[in-house]
Structure formats: C-alpha cells, structure tokens
Design a protein around this motif. Structure first.
Motif, PDB file in Angstrom:
ATOM      1  N   GLU A   1      19.108  50.883  54.194  1.00 30.52           N
ATOM      2  CA  GLU A   1      19.135  51.448  55.537  1.00 30.52           C
ATOM      3  C   GLU A   1      20.079  50.676  56.455  1.00 30.52           C
ATOM      4  N   ARG A   2      20.451  49.482  56.070  1.00 32.04           N
ATOM      5  CA  ARG A   2      21.330  48.651  56.915  1.00 32.04           C
ATOM      6  C   ARG A   2      22.791  49.047  56.774  1.00 32.04           C
ATOM      7  N   ILE A   3      23.140  49.671  55.653  1.00 32.48           N
ATOM      8  CA  ILE A   3      24.538  50.023  55.392  1.00 32.48           C
ATOM      9  C   ILE A   3      24.712  51.527  55.574  1.00 32.48           C
ATOM     10  N   GLU A   4      25.576  51.925  56.478  1.00 34.23           N
ATOM     11  CA  GLU A   4      25.855  53.351  56.674  1.00 34.23           C
ATOM     12  C   GLU A   4      26.836  53.810  55.596  1.00 34.23           C
ATOM     13  N   LYS A   5      26.495  54.900  54.894  1.00 35.12           N
ATOM     14  CA  LYS A   5      27.365  55.458  53.869  1.00 35.12           C
ATOM     15  C   LYS A   5      28.072  56.692  54.418  1.00 35.12           C
ATOM     16  N   ILE A   6      29.384  56.676  54.406  1.00 41.03           N
ATOM     17  CA  ILE A   6      30.181  57.737  54.999  1.00 41.03           C
ATOM     18  C   ILE A   6      30.774  58.594  53.886  1.00 41.03           C
ATOM     19  N   PHE A   7      30.360  59.823  53.815  1.00 41.16           N
ATOM     20  CA  PHE A   7      30.902  60.808  52.878  1.00 41.16           C
ATOM     21  C   PHE A   7      31.562  61.928  53.672  1.00 41.16           C
TER      22      PHE A   7
ATOM     23  N   LEU B   1      23.068  58.086  55.857  1.00 40.40           N
ATOM     24  CA  LEU B   1      24.280  58.852  55.571  1.00 40.40           C
ATOM     25  C   LEU B   1      24.959  59.300  56.860  1.00 40.40           C
ATOM     26  N   PHE B   2      26.289  59.279  56.847  1.00 41.73           N
ATOM     27  CA  PHE B   2      27.101  59.905  57.899  1.00 41.73           C
ATOM     28  C   PHE B   2      28.069  60.825  57.175  1.00 41.73           C
ATOM     29  N   ASP B   3      27.987  62.114  57.447  1.00 39.57           N
ATOM     30  CA  ASP B   3      28.846  63.097  56.783  1.00 39.57           C
ATOM     31  C   ASP B   3      29.911  63.558  57.775  1.00 39.57           C
ATOM     32  N   THR B   4      31.163  63.216  57.505  1.00 38.77           N
ATOM     33  CA  THR B   4      32.235  63.539  58.448  1.00 38.77           C
ATOM     34  C   THR B   4      32.492  65.036  58.544  1.00 38.77           C
ATOM     35  N   GLN B   5      32.179  65.788  57.495  1.00 35.30           N
ATOM     36  CA  GLN B   5      32.344  67.242  57.579  1.00 35.30           C
ATOM     37  C   GLN B   5      31.314  67.847  58.529  1.00 35.30           C
TER      38      GLN B   5
END
Length: 374
Positions: free
Chosen positions: A73-79, A100-104
């Motif tokens: 939860e400490r690391i944001e994963k950008i897809f 999760l961070f989804d750029t789309q």
C-alpha cells in the motif's frame, strides 16, 4: 532508453530489495497472445522516476518476489489501461495490485476521448512514443534491443504522466472519482472464457451460412484450433476466418478448389490440404437431422414504459456529461441506465444502492438522473 534486463532469480530479488522503498512505480506487461495460441506473460516492465527494469518471466519463472512490491500500500503502481495487466498477472503469476493509479482512467475523467498511451503522453508531456514494435512477438527469444527499448519506454514516462494527470484531477475536484475506479480495478481477476465448444458460432459472418455450411465451419474451426494449439501459433496465422467462411459456403473437394479460396496459399494446400478437405468432408457427412442451427431468439415483449424511462435517463446523462466535458458512455453505460430505470430510485441513497452504480456517478449525475426519472 536505459534499462536493466533481469533474467535471473537472484537479479529479481536484488531489484525488489532496491525498489521496496520507492514511493511509486510505473508498470506494464507484454504478452504473446497476438502471435501465439497460448497467451502468456512474456515481460514485466517497471520504472522508477530515474531507472527502468525489464523482468523476463521466461528466464525467471518465479515472479513471487514482485508480490511484495505490487501488494504494498506504500508504493503506488502506475499502469495505463491496467485491466488486462491485472488479469494476466493474476493468472500467470498469482500477483495482485494494491494502490493502483491508472493513467487511462485518469485521462477519461479529464474528458479525453483518444485514450491510447501515445496520445495521452503526447498531449500532456509533449513526447512521441515509438510504435514500431506494437505488434511484436514478445514470446520470441532473444528479444531484440529495439524491442527492449520500446518496452522500457512504455513505463519510463508513467511517473511524470501520473503527476500531470493527478494535478489536473485535483484542480477539477475529480481525484476521488478516479480513485474509486482505481480501487475497483484492483479487484479485477482472471476469469476463464465461456465454453469454447461453441466458439465457432462467434465467427463474424457465420449467421449467413446455411445449416450445412455451419456444419463445415464447425469442423474447419476445430481443425484450425488443433493445429494452432500444436504449433503454439495464433489461429489467424494458420488460416483466416474469411477463408473458413468461404470454404464453408463453397464446400471445396479438391486441391484445385482449395487453391481458388481467398487467403489459402499454395504452401497451405501442400502442407495441410488433405486435412482441410477431410474437415470439409466431415461437415458434408453430418446427417440432415443433426445439422447445427442457430437457436431461436427468446420472445421479447417490449416494455414501452421502461424504454421511455431509459430514454429520459439517457437524455439526462448526456446533458450532464456534456456539462462536465466527459464522454457520456464513460459517465454511465446503457446497461447501467437500464438498471436504474428498472429500480426507479427516488433518492440519491436509493440510486447508490442500484447494482453497479458508483459513488462518483451519484455525485456527478445523480440529481440529473433523479429529475429525469420524475
């Protein structure tokens, strides 16, 4: 584009040790499904703000060390468009994504209509991404240097893109809308497709065939599946759908007739002509009373009152979406509108309780929908 290629188990563990204190990671996957019969995870890309890593699952079959990073939860994963990535990481590696961070998805909440990564990166970062390896066979080894650089580029710009999109979302008061969708996408899991025994019926154009043609198509489709599976080759690379349909309609019974079919090469006739003709013969041999037929569509009694409510909701959605500068279908799908029309909610609380309706949708268009219902 600089990158580190990870092709040993020890190398993967060292990278995980290096990345566990990073605040965010750009991430992507490549799969071999376009060229291969057996779709499989073929590459995992990771990027910090300054370094890029390519993890080779063929050389490092145990990807479980990545679980620590993806589940943190400490690391944001950008897809970008994480849906398939989340599914294939679940299926092939048992990995799940948190934070999760989804750029789309973020771009869609900003009103963007062209949601490909290249379009979004060009608009928000002023960069043009390479395209020459979009259809590459990621299952081949060794990967070319060009393929590796292309793969690294896919994630290298995600941290900066995330910053720009997040800043815009905050400015428009929509970050919490996007975050609700991020959390939902984190829950995505791989699910097996429907019964493939009837997959031949989904070939575009099959409905135009008579029952005898359907029987031939069923045999040809099954033959092609067997060859593709044996060779681990995408089915269209064995024989295209149009060729299957033409053979199903014309029932070729000789090598000369096969050669007249569009999309059937001389090499295919030489290597597989006997098997193709045998499949056609099997279809011709099916007794008349056993020929496949399309199931009758169920009788549907129109509910004019329901249809009127759906149209009123659609009109309310469209006007509100236009005011927000968002794509109407993204704001709420037709299927969701039908669910709302059936439920006939009278308050925002009742609207929020309708199956599939998000909190952000209630906030964004809830009042407009309720007025439309009235």
């Amino acid at each position: 584009m600089d990158y580190e290629y990870i092709d040993t188990q020890d190398g993967l563990r060292r990278v995980v040790d290096r990345l566990r204190d990073e605040p965010l990671l750009g991430a992507d996957t490549e799969a071999a499904g376009y060229h291969r019969y057996f779709d499989r995870l073929s590459l995992v890309q990771l990027s910090t703000r300054h370094r890029n890593y390519l993890v080779d699952p063929q050389a490092v079959p145990d990807l479980s060390p990545l679980g620590e990073l993806f589940a943190s939860e400490r690391i944001e994963k950008i897809f970008h468009d994480a849906d398939y990535d989340v599914r294939i990481l679940d299926r092939d590696a048992g990995l799940y994504i948190a934070n999760l961070f989804d750029t789309q998805v973020a771009a869609a909440f900003l009103g963007e209509r062209s949601l490909g990564l290249g379009n979004i990166v060009e608009k928000y970062l002023g960069l043009k991404l390479p395209k020459e390896h979009q259809r590459a066979d990621w299952g081949e080894r060794p990967l070319s240097e060009g393929m590796k650089e292309y793969a690294a580029t896919d994630t290298a710009h995600l941290p900066e893109l995330r910053d720009r999109l997040r800043e815009e979302l905050v400015a428009r008061g929509r970050l919490h809308w996007a975050e609700e969708e991020f959390r939902r996408r984190e829950q995505t899991r791989w699910t097996e497709s429907d019964d493939i025994r009837e997959a031949w019926m989904r070939v575009k154009g099959a409905r135009d065939l008579p029952p005898r043609g359907l029987a031939i198509l069923r045999e040809l489709y099954g033959w092609r599946e067997g060859v593709a599976r044996e060779l681990d080759r995408a089915t269209f690379r064995v024989l295209g759908n149009q060729a299957l349909l033409e053979m199903s309609a014309t029932s070729p019974r000789s090598f000369a007739a096969l050669k007249s079919i569009n999309g059937v090469s001389d090499g295919t006739v030489q290597r597989r002509g006997r098997d193709i003709l045998a499949a056609v013969e099997r279809g011709l041999a099916v007794p008349d009373d056993e020929l496949p037929r399309w199931p009758r569509a169920p009788r549907w009694d129109r509910d004019l009152e329901l249809e009127a409510r759906v149209e009123a909701l659609k009109d309310a959605r469209n006007r509100r979406a236009d005011a927000l500068g968002l794509d109407p279908g993204f704001v709420m799908s037709r299927a969701q509108l039908e669910e709302v029309a059936r439920a006939r909610p009278r308050s925002q609380e009742e609207l929020a309780a309708v199956s599939g309706v998000r909190r952000w949708q209630v906030e964004a268009i809830g009042e407009a929908l309720l007025k439309g219902m009235r």
